[in-house]
Design a protein around this motif. Structure first.
Motif, PDB file in Angstrom:
ATOM      1  N   PRO A  66       0.935  -1.280   0.031  1.00 29.58           N
ATOM      2  CA  PRO A  66      -0.031  -0.030   0.019  1.00 29.58           C
ATOM      3  C   PRO A  66       0.728   1.318   0.033  1.00 29.58           C
ATOM      4  CG  PRO A  66      -0.267  -1.030   2.151  1.00 29.58           C
ATOM      5  CD  PRO A  66       0.572  -1.958   1.312  1.00 29.58           C
ATOM      6  N   ALA A  67       2.117   1.091   0.342  1.00 30.08           N
ATOM      7  CA  ALA A  67       2.950   2.349   0.509  1.00 30.08           C
ATOM      8  C   ALA A  67       3.805   2.350  -0.693  1.00 30.08           C
ATOM      9  CB  ALA A  67       3.992   2.062   1.627  1.00 30.08           C
ATOM     10  N   GLU A  68       3.665   1.688  -2.035  1.00 24.20           N
ATOM     11  CA  GLU A  68       4.497   1.651  -2.978  1.00 24.20           C
ATOM     12  C   GLU A  68       4.477   2.954  -3.685  1.00 24.20           C
ATOM     13  OE1 GLU A  68       4.911  -0.654  -7.235  1.00 24.20           O
ATOM     14  OE2 GLU A  68       3.672  -1.725  -5.702  1.00 24.20           O
ATOM     15  N   GLU A  69       3.488   3.670  -3.983  1.00 23.94           N
ATOM     16  CA  GLU A  69       3.356   4.972  -4.658  1.00 23.94           C
ATOM     17  C   GLU A  69       4.002   5.862  -3.994  1.00 23.94           C
ATOM     18  OE1 GLU A  69       0.127   8.333  -5.806  1.00 23.94           O
ATOM     19  OE2 GLU A  69      -0.287   6.153  -6.102  1.00 23.94           O
ATOM     20  N   VAL A  70       3.786   6.045  -2.489  1.00 18.56           N
ATOM     21  CA  VAL A  70       4.559   6.875  -1.646  1.00 18.56           C
ATOM     22  C   VAL A  70       6.152   6.714  -1.542  1.00 18.56           C
ATOM     23  CG1 VAL A  70       4.660   7.990   0.589  1.00 18.56           C
ATOM     24  CG2 VAL A  70       2.448   7.793  -0.351  1.00 18.56           C
ATOM     25  N   ALA A  71       6.264   5.411  -1.424  1.00 17.60           N
ATOM     26  CA  ALA A  71       7.983   5.170  -1.248  1.00 17.60           C
ATOM     27  C   ALA A  71       8.536   5.506  -2.448  1.00 17.60           C
ATOM     28  CB  ALA A  71       7.786   3.599  -0.914  1.00 17.60           C
ATOM     29  N   THR A  72       8.012   5.074  -3.716  1.00 17.65           N
ATOM     30  CA  THR A  72       8.608   5.325  -4.928  1.00 17.65           C
ATOM     31  C   THR A  72       8.723   7.162  -5.198  1.00 17.65           C
ATOM     32  OG1 THR A  72       7.676   3.582  -6.055  1.00 17.65           O
ATOM     33  CG2 THR A  72       8.565   5.093  -7.540  1.00 17.65           C
ATOM     34  N   ALA A  73       7.849   7.921  -4.812  1.00 12.26           N
ATOM     35  CA  ALA A  73       7.946   9.286  -4.990  1.00 12.26           C
ATOM     36  C   ALA A  73       9.026   9.453  -3.708  1.00 12.26           C
ATOM     37  CB  ALA A  73       6.684   9.721  -4.575  1.00 12.26           C
ATOM     38  N   LEU A 129       8.876  16.240   1.876  1.00 15.37           N
ATOM     39  CA  LEU A 129       9.122  16.268   0.554  1.00 15.37           C
ATOM     40  C   LEU A 129       7.885  16.094   0.073  1.00 15.37           C
ATOM     41  CD1 LEU A 129      12.373  13.990   0.525  1.00 15.37           C
ATOM     42  CD2 LEU A 129      12.029  16.632   0.321  1.00 15.37           C
ATOM     43  N   LEU A 130       6.919  15.136   0.312  1.00 17.15           N
ATOM     44  CA  LEU A 130       5.610  15.075  -0.454  1.00 17.15           C
ATOM     45  C   LEU A 130       4.208  15.594   0.544  1.00 17.15           C
ATOM     46  CD1 LEU A 130       6.298  11.294  -0.896  1.00 17.15           C
ATOM     47  CD2 LEU A 130       6.693  13.141  -2.736  1.00 17.15           C
ATOM     48  N   HIS A 131       4.721  16.863   0.675  1.00 20.85           N
ATOM     49  CA  HIS A 131       3.569  17.527   1.752  1.00 20.85           C
ATOM     50  C   HIS A 131       2.201  17.397   1.099  1.00 20.85           C
ATOM     51  CE1 HIS A 131       1.416  20.801   3.778  1.00 20.85           C
ATOM     52  NE2 HIS A 131       2.459  20.504   4.432  1.00 20.85           N
ATOM     53  N   GLY A 132       2.001  17.483  -0.232  1.00 17.78           N
ATOM     54  CA  GLY A 132       0.654  17.524  -0.834  1.00 17.78           C
ATOM     55  C   GLY A 132       0.094  16.036  -0.734  1.00 17.78           C
ATOM     56  N   GLN A 133       0.992  15.218  -0.742  1.00 16.35           N
ATOM     57  CA  GLN A 133       0.426  13.843  -0.518  1.00 16.35           C
ATOM     58  C   GLN A 133      -0.056  13.277   0.936  1.00 16.35           C
ATOM     59  OE1 GLN A 133       3.405  11.940  -3.441  1.00 16.35           O
ATOM     60  NE2 GLN A 133       1.848  10.483  -3.280  1.00 16.35           N
ATOM     61  N   MET A 134       0.851  14.144   1.997  1.00 14.05           N
ATOM     62  CA  MET A 134       0.711  13.331   3.220  1.00 14.05           C
ATOM     63  C   MET A 134      -0.238  14.457   4.115  1.00 14.05           C
ATOM     64  SD  MET A 134       2.752  11.082   3.555  1.00 14.05           S
ATOM     65  CE  MET A 134       4.118  10.418   2.377  1.00 14.05           C
ATOM     66  N   TRP A 135      -0.302  15.480   3.792  1.00 11.53           N
ATOM     67  CA  TRP A 135      -1.408  16.574   4.374  1.00 11.53           C
ATOM     68  C   TRP A 135      -2.408  17.030   3.747  1.00 11.53           C
ATOM     69  CZ3 TRP A 135       0.241  16.121   9.278  1.00 11.53           C
ATOM     70  CH2 TRP A 135       1.450  15.810   9.680  1.00 11.53           C
ATOM     71  N   HIS A 136      -3.671  17.350   4.273  1.00  9.59           N
ATOM     72  CA  HIS A 136      -4.688  17.914   3.663  1.00  9.59           C
ATOM     73  C   HIS A 136      -5.242  19.162   4.684  1.00  9.59           C
ATOM     74  CE1 HIS A 136      -8.152  18.384   1.112  1.00  9.59           C
ATOM     75  NE2 HIS A 136      -8.831  18.538   2.097  1.00  9.59           N
ATOM     76  N   HIS A 137      -4.928  20.476   4.531  1.00 10.30           N
ATOM     77  CA  HIS A 137      -5.409  21.215   5.455  1.00 10.30           C
ATOM     78  C   HIS A 137      -4.825  21.091   6.913  1.00 10.30           C
ATOM     79  CE1 HIS A 137      -7.896  22.995   2.223  1.00 10.30           C
ATOM     80  NE2 HIS A 137      -8.665  21.855   2.150  1.00 10.30           N
ATOM     81  N   GLY A 138      -3.476  20.620   6.838  1.00 11.58           N
ATOM     82  CA  GLY A 138      -3.090  20.286   8.149  1.00 11.58           C
ATOM     83  C   GLY A 138      -3.441  19.088   8.898  1.00 11.58           C
ATOM     84  N   VAL A 139      -3.902  18.323   8.319  1.00 10.70           N
ATOM     85  CA  VAL A 139      -4.376  16.929   8.872  1.00 10.70           C
ATOM     86  C   VAL A 139      -3.840  15.788   8.124  1.00 10.70           C
ATOM     87  CG1 VAL A 139      -6.540  15.488   9.484  1.00 10.70           C
ATOM     88  CG2 VAL A 139      -6.593  17.877   9.766  1.00 10.70           C
TER      89      VAL A 139
END
Length: 167
Positions: A66-73, A129-139
């Protein structure tokens, strides 16, 4: 003389110190807790090792992790794009599996712990590094939560490392 809420117990203990009373007998729960306490660090070490082996093995099969996309990025960003994405998952899977095997067996534990903490540094760097994928409005998003759950693994391995260093 020490004042307690049970003066009869104090008198009894002074007169008959060798007599075991129900209040001084160890219960089965206390014995089990003592037994576990002596082995708790090994249980943590092996548990984290099994998880690492499992998550590492998933990375050898495309789309299984399940972490493949994030890990690759994250690997692409961390290496500045120098590491091809076709190599990042097998490399990461190998590293995680080796760390896991070392934790399970206890062999090469210190190098494995150093690799673990290095890996965790990279994992947590992805939060920035992947702020947009990891956070949504601080959550944290689901991906962010997936990374943040590693705080438990870090706490467990800090305990294992402290035990290893203290001998």
């Amino acid at each position: 003389m020490l004042l307690t809420s049970h003066p009869r117990r104090l008198l009894r203990d002074r007169l008959l110190p060798a007599v075991r009373t129900p209040s001084t007998r160890r219960t089965a729960t206390q014995r089990a807790a003592e037994y576990y306490r002596m082995r708790s660090t090994a249980v943590l070490r092996i548990s984290v090792g099994v998880l690492y082996c499992w998550f590492g093995a998933l990375k050898f099969f495309p789309a299984a992790s399940p972490a493949e996309e994030v890990a690759t990025a994250a690997m692409t960003k961390l290496t500045g794009g120098l590491l091809p994405t076709t190599l990042s998952m097998p490399l990461l899977g190998t590293a995680e599996t080796l760390i896991g095997l070392a934790l399970v067996t206890g062999l090469f534990l210190r190098p494995a712990l150093m690799a673990f903490f290095g890996h965790m540094a990279g994992v947590f760097t992805s939060l920035a590094l992947l702020h947009g994928q990891m956070w949504h409005h601080g959550v944290p998003t689901l991906e962010g939560q997936y990374v943040l759950k590693n705080l438990v693994l870090v706490a467990a391995c800090l305990t294992v490392a402290a035990d290893e260093v203290s001998g």
